[in-house]
Write an enzyme that holds these catalytic residues in place. Structure first.
Site, PDB file in Angstrom:
ATOM      1  CB  SER A 139      98.569  30.699  45.949  1.00  0.00           C
ATOM      2  OG  SER A 139      98.500  31.228  47.171  1.00  0.00           O
ATOM      3  CE  LYS A 165      96.151  34.184  46.432  1.00  0.00           C
ATOM      4  NZ  LYS A 165      94.829  32.914  46.438  1.00  0.00           N
ATOM      5  CE  LYS A 167      98.044  33.931  49.995  1.00  0.00           C
ATOM      6  NZ  LYS A 167      96.806  33.863  50.425  1.00  0.00           N
ATOM      7  CG  ASP A 192      94.835  36.219  48.841  1.00  0.00           C
ATOM      8  OD1 ASP A 192      93.790  37.011  49.838  1.00  0.00           O
ATOM      9  OD2 ASP A 192      94.656  34.993  49.216  1.00  0.00           O
ATOM     10  CD  GLU A 217      92.189  35.044  47.454  1.00  0.00           C
ATOM     11  OE1 GLU A 217      92.800  34.774  46.268  1.00  0.00           O
ATOM     12  OE2 GLU A 217      91.755  34.371  47.906  1.00  0.00           O
ATOM     13  CG  ASP A 242      89.918  32.998  50.939  1.00  0.00           C
ATOM     14  OD1 ASP A 242      89.233  32.766  51.691  1.00  0.00           O
ATOM     15  OD2 ASP A 242      91.640  33.418  50.980  1.00  0.00           O
ATOM     16  CE  LYS A 266      91.210  29.326  50.608  1.00  0.00           C
ATOM     17  NZ  LYS A 266      92.089  30.302  51.835  1.00  0.00           N
ATOM     18  N   GLY A 294      92.781  26.709  48.153  1.00  0.00           N
ATOM     19  CA  GLY A 294      93.101  25.810  48.904  1.00  0.00           C
ATOM     20  C   GLY A 294      93.748  26.311  50.098  1.00  0.00           C
TER      21      GLY A 294
HETATM   22  O1  OSB Z   1      94.479  32.874  51.227  1.00  0.00           O
HETATM   23  O2  OSB Z   1      94.368  31.841  49.576  1.00  0.00           O
HETATM   24  C1  OSB Z   1      94.642  31.988  50.557  1.00  0.00           C
HETATM   25  C2  OSB Z   1      97.115  29.010  51.909  1.00  0.00           C
HETATM   26  C3  OSB Z   1      96.747  29.244  53.231  1.00  0.00           C
HETATM   27  C4  OSB Z   1      95.494  29.803  54.309  1.00  0.00           C
HETATM   28  C5  OSB Z   1      94.842  31.131  53.114  1.00  0.00           C
HETATM   29  C6  OSB Z   1      95.554  30.783  51.665  1.00  0.00           C
HETATM   30  C7  OSB Z   1      96.526  29.990  51.368  1.00  0.00           C
HETATM   31  C8  OSB Z   1      96.822  30.264  49.817  1.00  0.00           C
HETATM   32  C9  OSB Z   1      97.220  28.993  49.670  1.00  0.00           C
HETATM   33  O3  OSB Z   1      96.326  31.014  48.948  1.00  0.00           O
HETATM   34  C10 OSB Z   1      96.687  28.486  48.782  1.00  0.00           C
HETATM   35  C11 OSB Z   1      96.581  26.586  48.094  1.00  0.00           C
HETATM   36  O4  OSB Z   1      96.963  26.672  47.205  1.00  0.00           O
HETATM   37  O5  OSB Z   1      96.560  25.552  48.680  1.00  0.00           O
HETATM   38 MG    MG Z   2      92.967  34.171  50.012  1.00  0.00          MG
END
Ligand code: OSB
Ligand code: MG
Length: 371
Positions: A139, A165, A167, A192, A217, A242, A266, A294
């Site tokens: 991500s 992924k 953002k 996302d 996402e 999510d 998660k 994550g």
């Molecule tokens: O939206 O998935 C998310 C990290 C912190 C809070 C929300 C998210 C994320 C990530 C990172 O996208 C995922 C990771 O590599 O741990």
């Molecule tokens: Mg997310």
């Protein structure tokens, strides 16, 4: 499931702070450091560990480090200390507490680690995981420029990550996707939004189908399951929720309403492993595959994610990157690494990782001991 009870004779909480290798930017803010609480449970010669996924601010979720700490001290420590119990007893006895899934998950997961260590089996086996290795993706936070993002993607693909992924948020979305797709026409790609859009954006969001994403996402607000179902009817790209999926009941409702075709699970967000197992079943029954998300966890939290990613409804690469993608040095002795874009759960009992105590204590802001 083989579930014996055990007595917890000491509980430690450590508030720790670690620098990220680089800040992580999402539509809801920037994270520069990992500040979290690690839970240590002792039962005879066995030690179990858990990690909180809540952060300092109530942004990703309403929970924070301090709300969790307050729930731990007031409710969980009196419930667990010196009592005969196991993860299911904890789950049942905390079911009257509304909300606070992240606080519950942190404690429940430490109990699972202890439980698996008692059984002398790896955690993934104890929870019925069916995979020997798990497929992982990465991500990537919002970058200063699209060129930088493209370089990042290149590097991560080179390292072997099996899904990228990115953002997105208003102003950093379609143009960025356009350029990324031009550079990498065929890679498994997702976006996302971390809830950055509203129902007024729905006409614009229908453009998402141009980019051949595996899924989109959490585009809308975390309570907004209804408008996600409206958006899903207008786009062919699957929506993957999510933030909205805070437990197994909401997950089932979102699926039945047509608001999510894929689940980002998660374990820390949904209240722990028992809820995760329910969601695994709900997904299987409703033909709704999942992957493990994550929260930039340290090596402790990451171990649980790897174990849970062995469940049979996990059908997409999970957001579980190598330790070094987040930290200069992780708090565990043998860091998480991948091979060919796969990670393997440890063969040792429980989560199978050891804390590097010398390094760990350098990162401790505060320690609490209950006995
Ligand atoms: O939206 O998935 C998310 C990290 C912190 C809070 C929300 C998210 C994320 C990530 C990172 O996208 C995922 C990771 O590599 O741990
Ligand atoms: Mg997310």
């Amino acid at each position: 499931m083989d579930l014996e009870s055990f007595k917890v004779d000491e509980i430690r909480l450590w508030r720790i702070k670690l620098e990220y290798r680089e800040p992580f930017r999402t539509s809801f803010g920037v994270e520069k450091c990992k500040e979290t609480i690690i839970i240590g449970l002792k039962s005879g010669d066995y030690y179990g560990y858990g990690e909180l996924v809540a952060i300092r601010e109530p942004s990703y979720s309403y929970e924070t480090l301090d709300t969790a700490l307050s729930i731990f001290k007031e409710y969980f420590i009196p419930l667990v200390l010196k009592k005969e119990l196991n993860p299911y007893v904890f789950y049942n006895e905390t079911s009257w507490i509304r909300g606070h899934p992240m606080a519950k998950a942190a404690f429940e997961m430490a109990l699972w680690d202890l439980h698996a260590k008692y059984l002398e089996k790896p955690l993934y086996e104890v929870i019925g995981g069916s995979r020997k290795k798990v497929e992982v993706g990465v991500s990537i936070g919002i970058q200063d420029s699209v060129d930088r993002l493209i370089r990042r993607i290149e590097e991560y693909l080179e390292e072997g990550y099996r899904r990228i992924k990115i953002k997105i948020k208003p102003g950093w979305d379609f143009e960025v996707l356009e350029k990324v797709r031009r550079e990498f026409p065929d890679i498994p790609l997702t976006a996302d939004a971390n809830a950055a859009y509203t129902k007024e954006d729905i006409p614009r969001l229908t453009n998402i189908d141009k980019y051949n994403l595996l899924y989109l996402e959490q585009p809308l607000y975390y309570w907004d399951i209804y408008y996600h179902s409206i958006l899903q009817r207008k786009i062919s790209t699957p929506i993957c929720l999510d933030e909205s999926l805070q437990n197994s009941l909401v997950t089932e409702a979102a699926i039945k309403m047509g608001a999510t075709k894929i689940i980002n699970l998660k374990p820390g967000r949904v209240g722990g492993i028992i809820e995760s197992l329910h969601i695994n079943e709900i997904g299987l029954k409703n033909n709704t595959p999942m992957w493990i998300g994550g929260m930039l966890e340290t090596g402790i939290g990451r171990s649980f994610n790897v174990s849970i990613a062995t469940l049979d409804n996990v059908k997409y690469p999970s957001d579980i990157s190598e330790s070094r993608r987040y930290y200069m040095k992780d708090i565990i002795t043998e860091e998480w690494i991948m091979e060919n874009g796969f990670m393997e759960p440890r063969k040792e009992a429980g989560i199978g990782v050891e804390i590097d105590w010398r390094y760990f204590y350098k990162k401790v802001l505060k320690e609490w001991v209950f006995r």
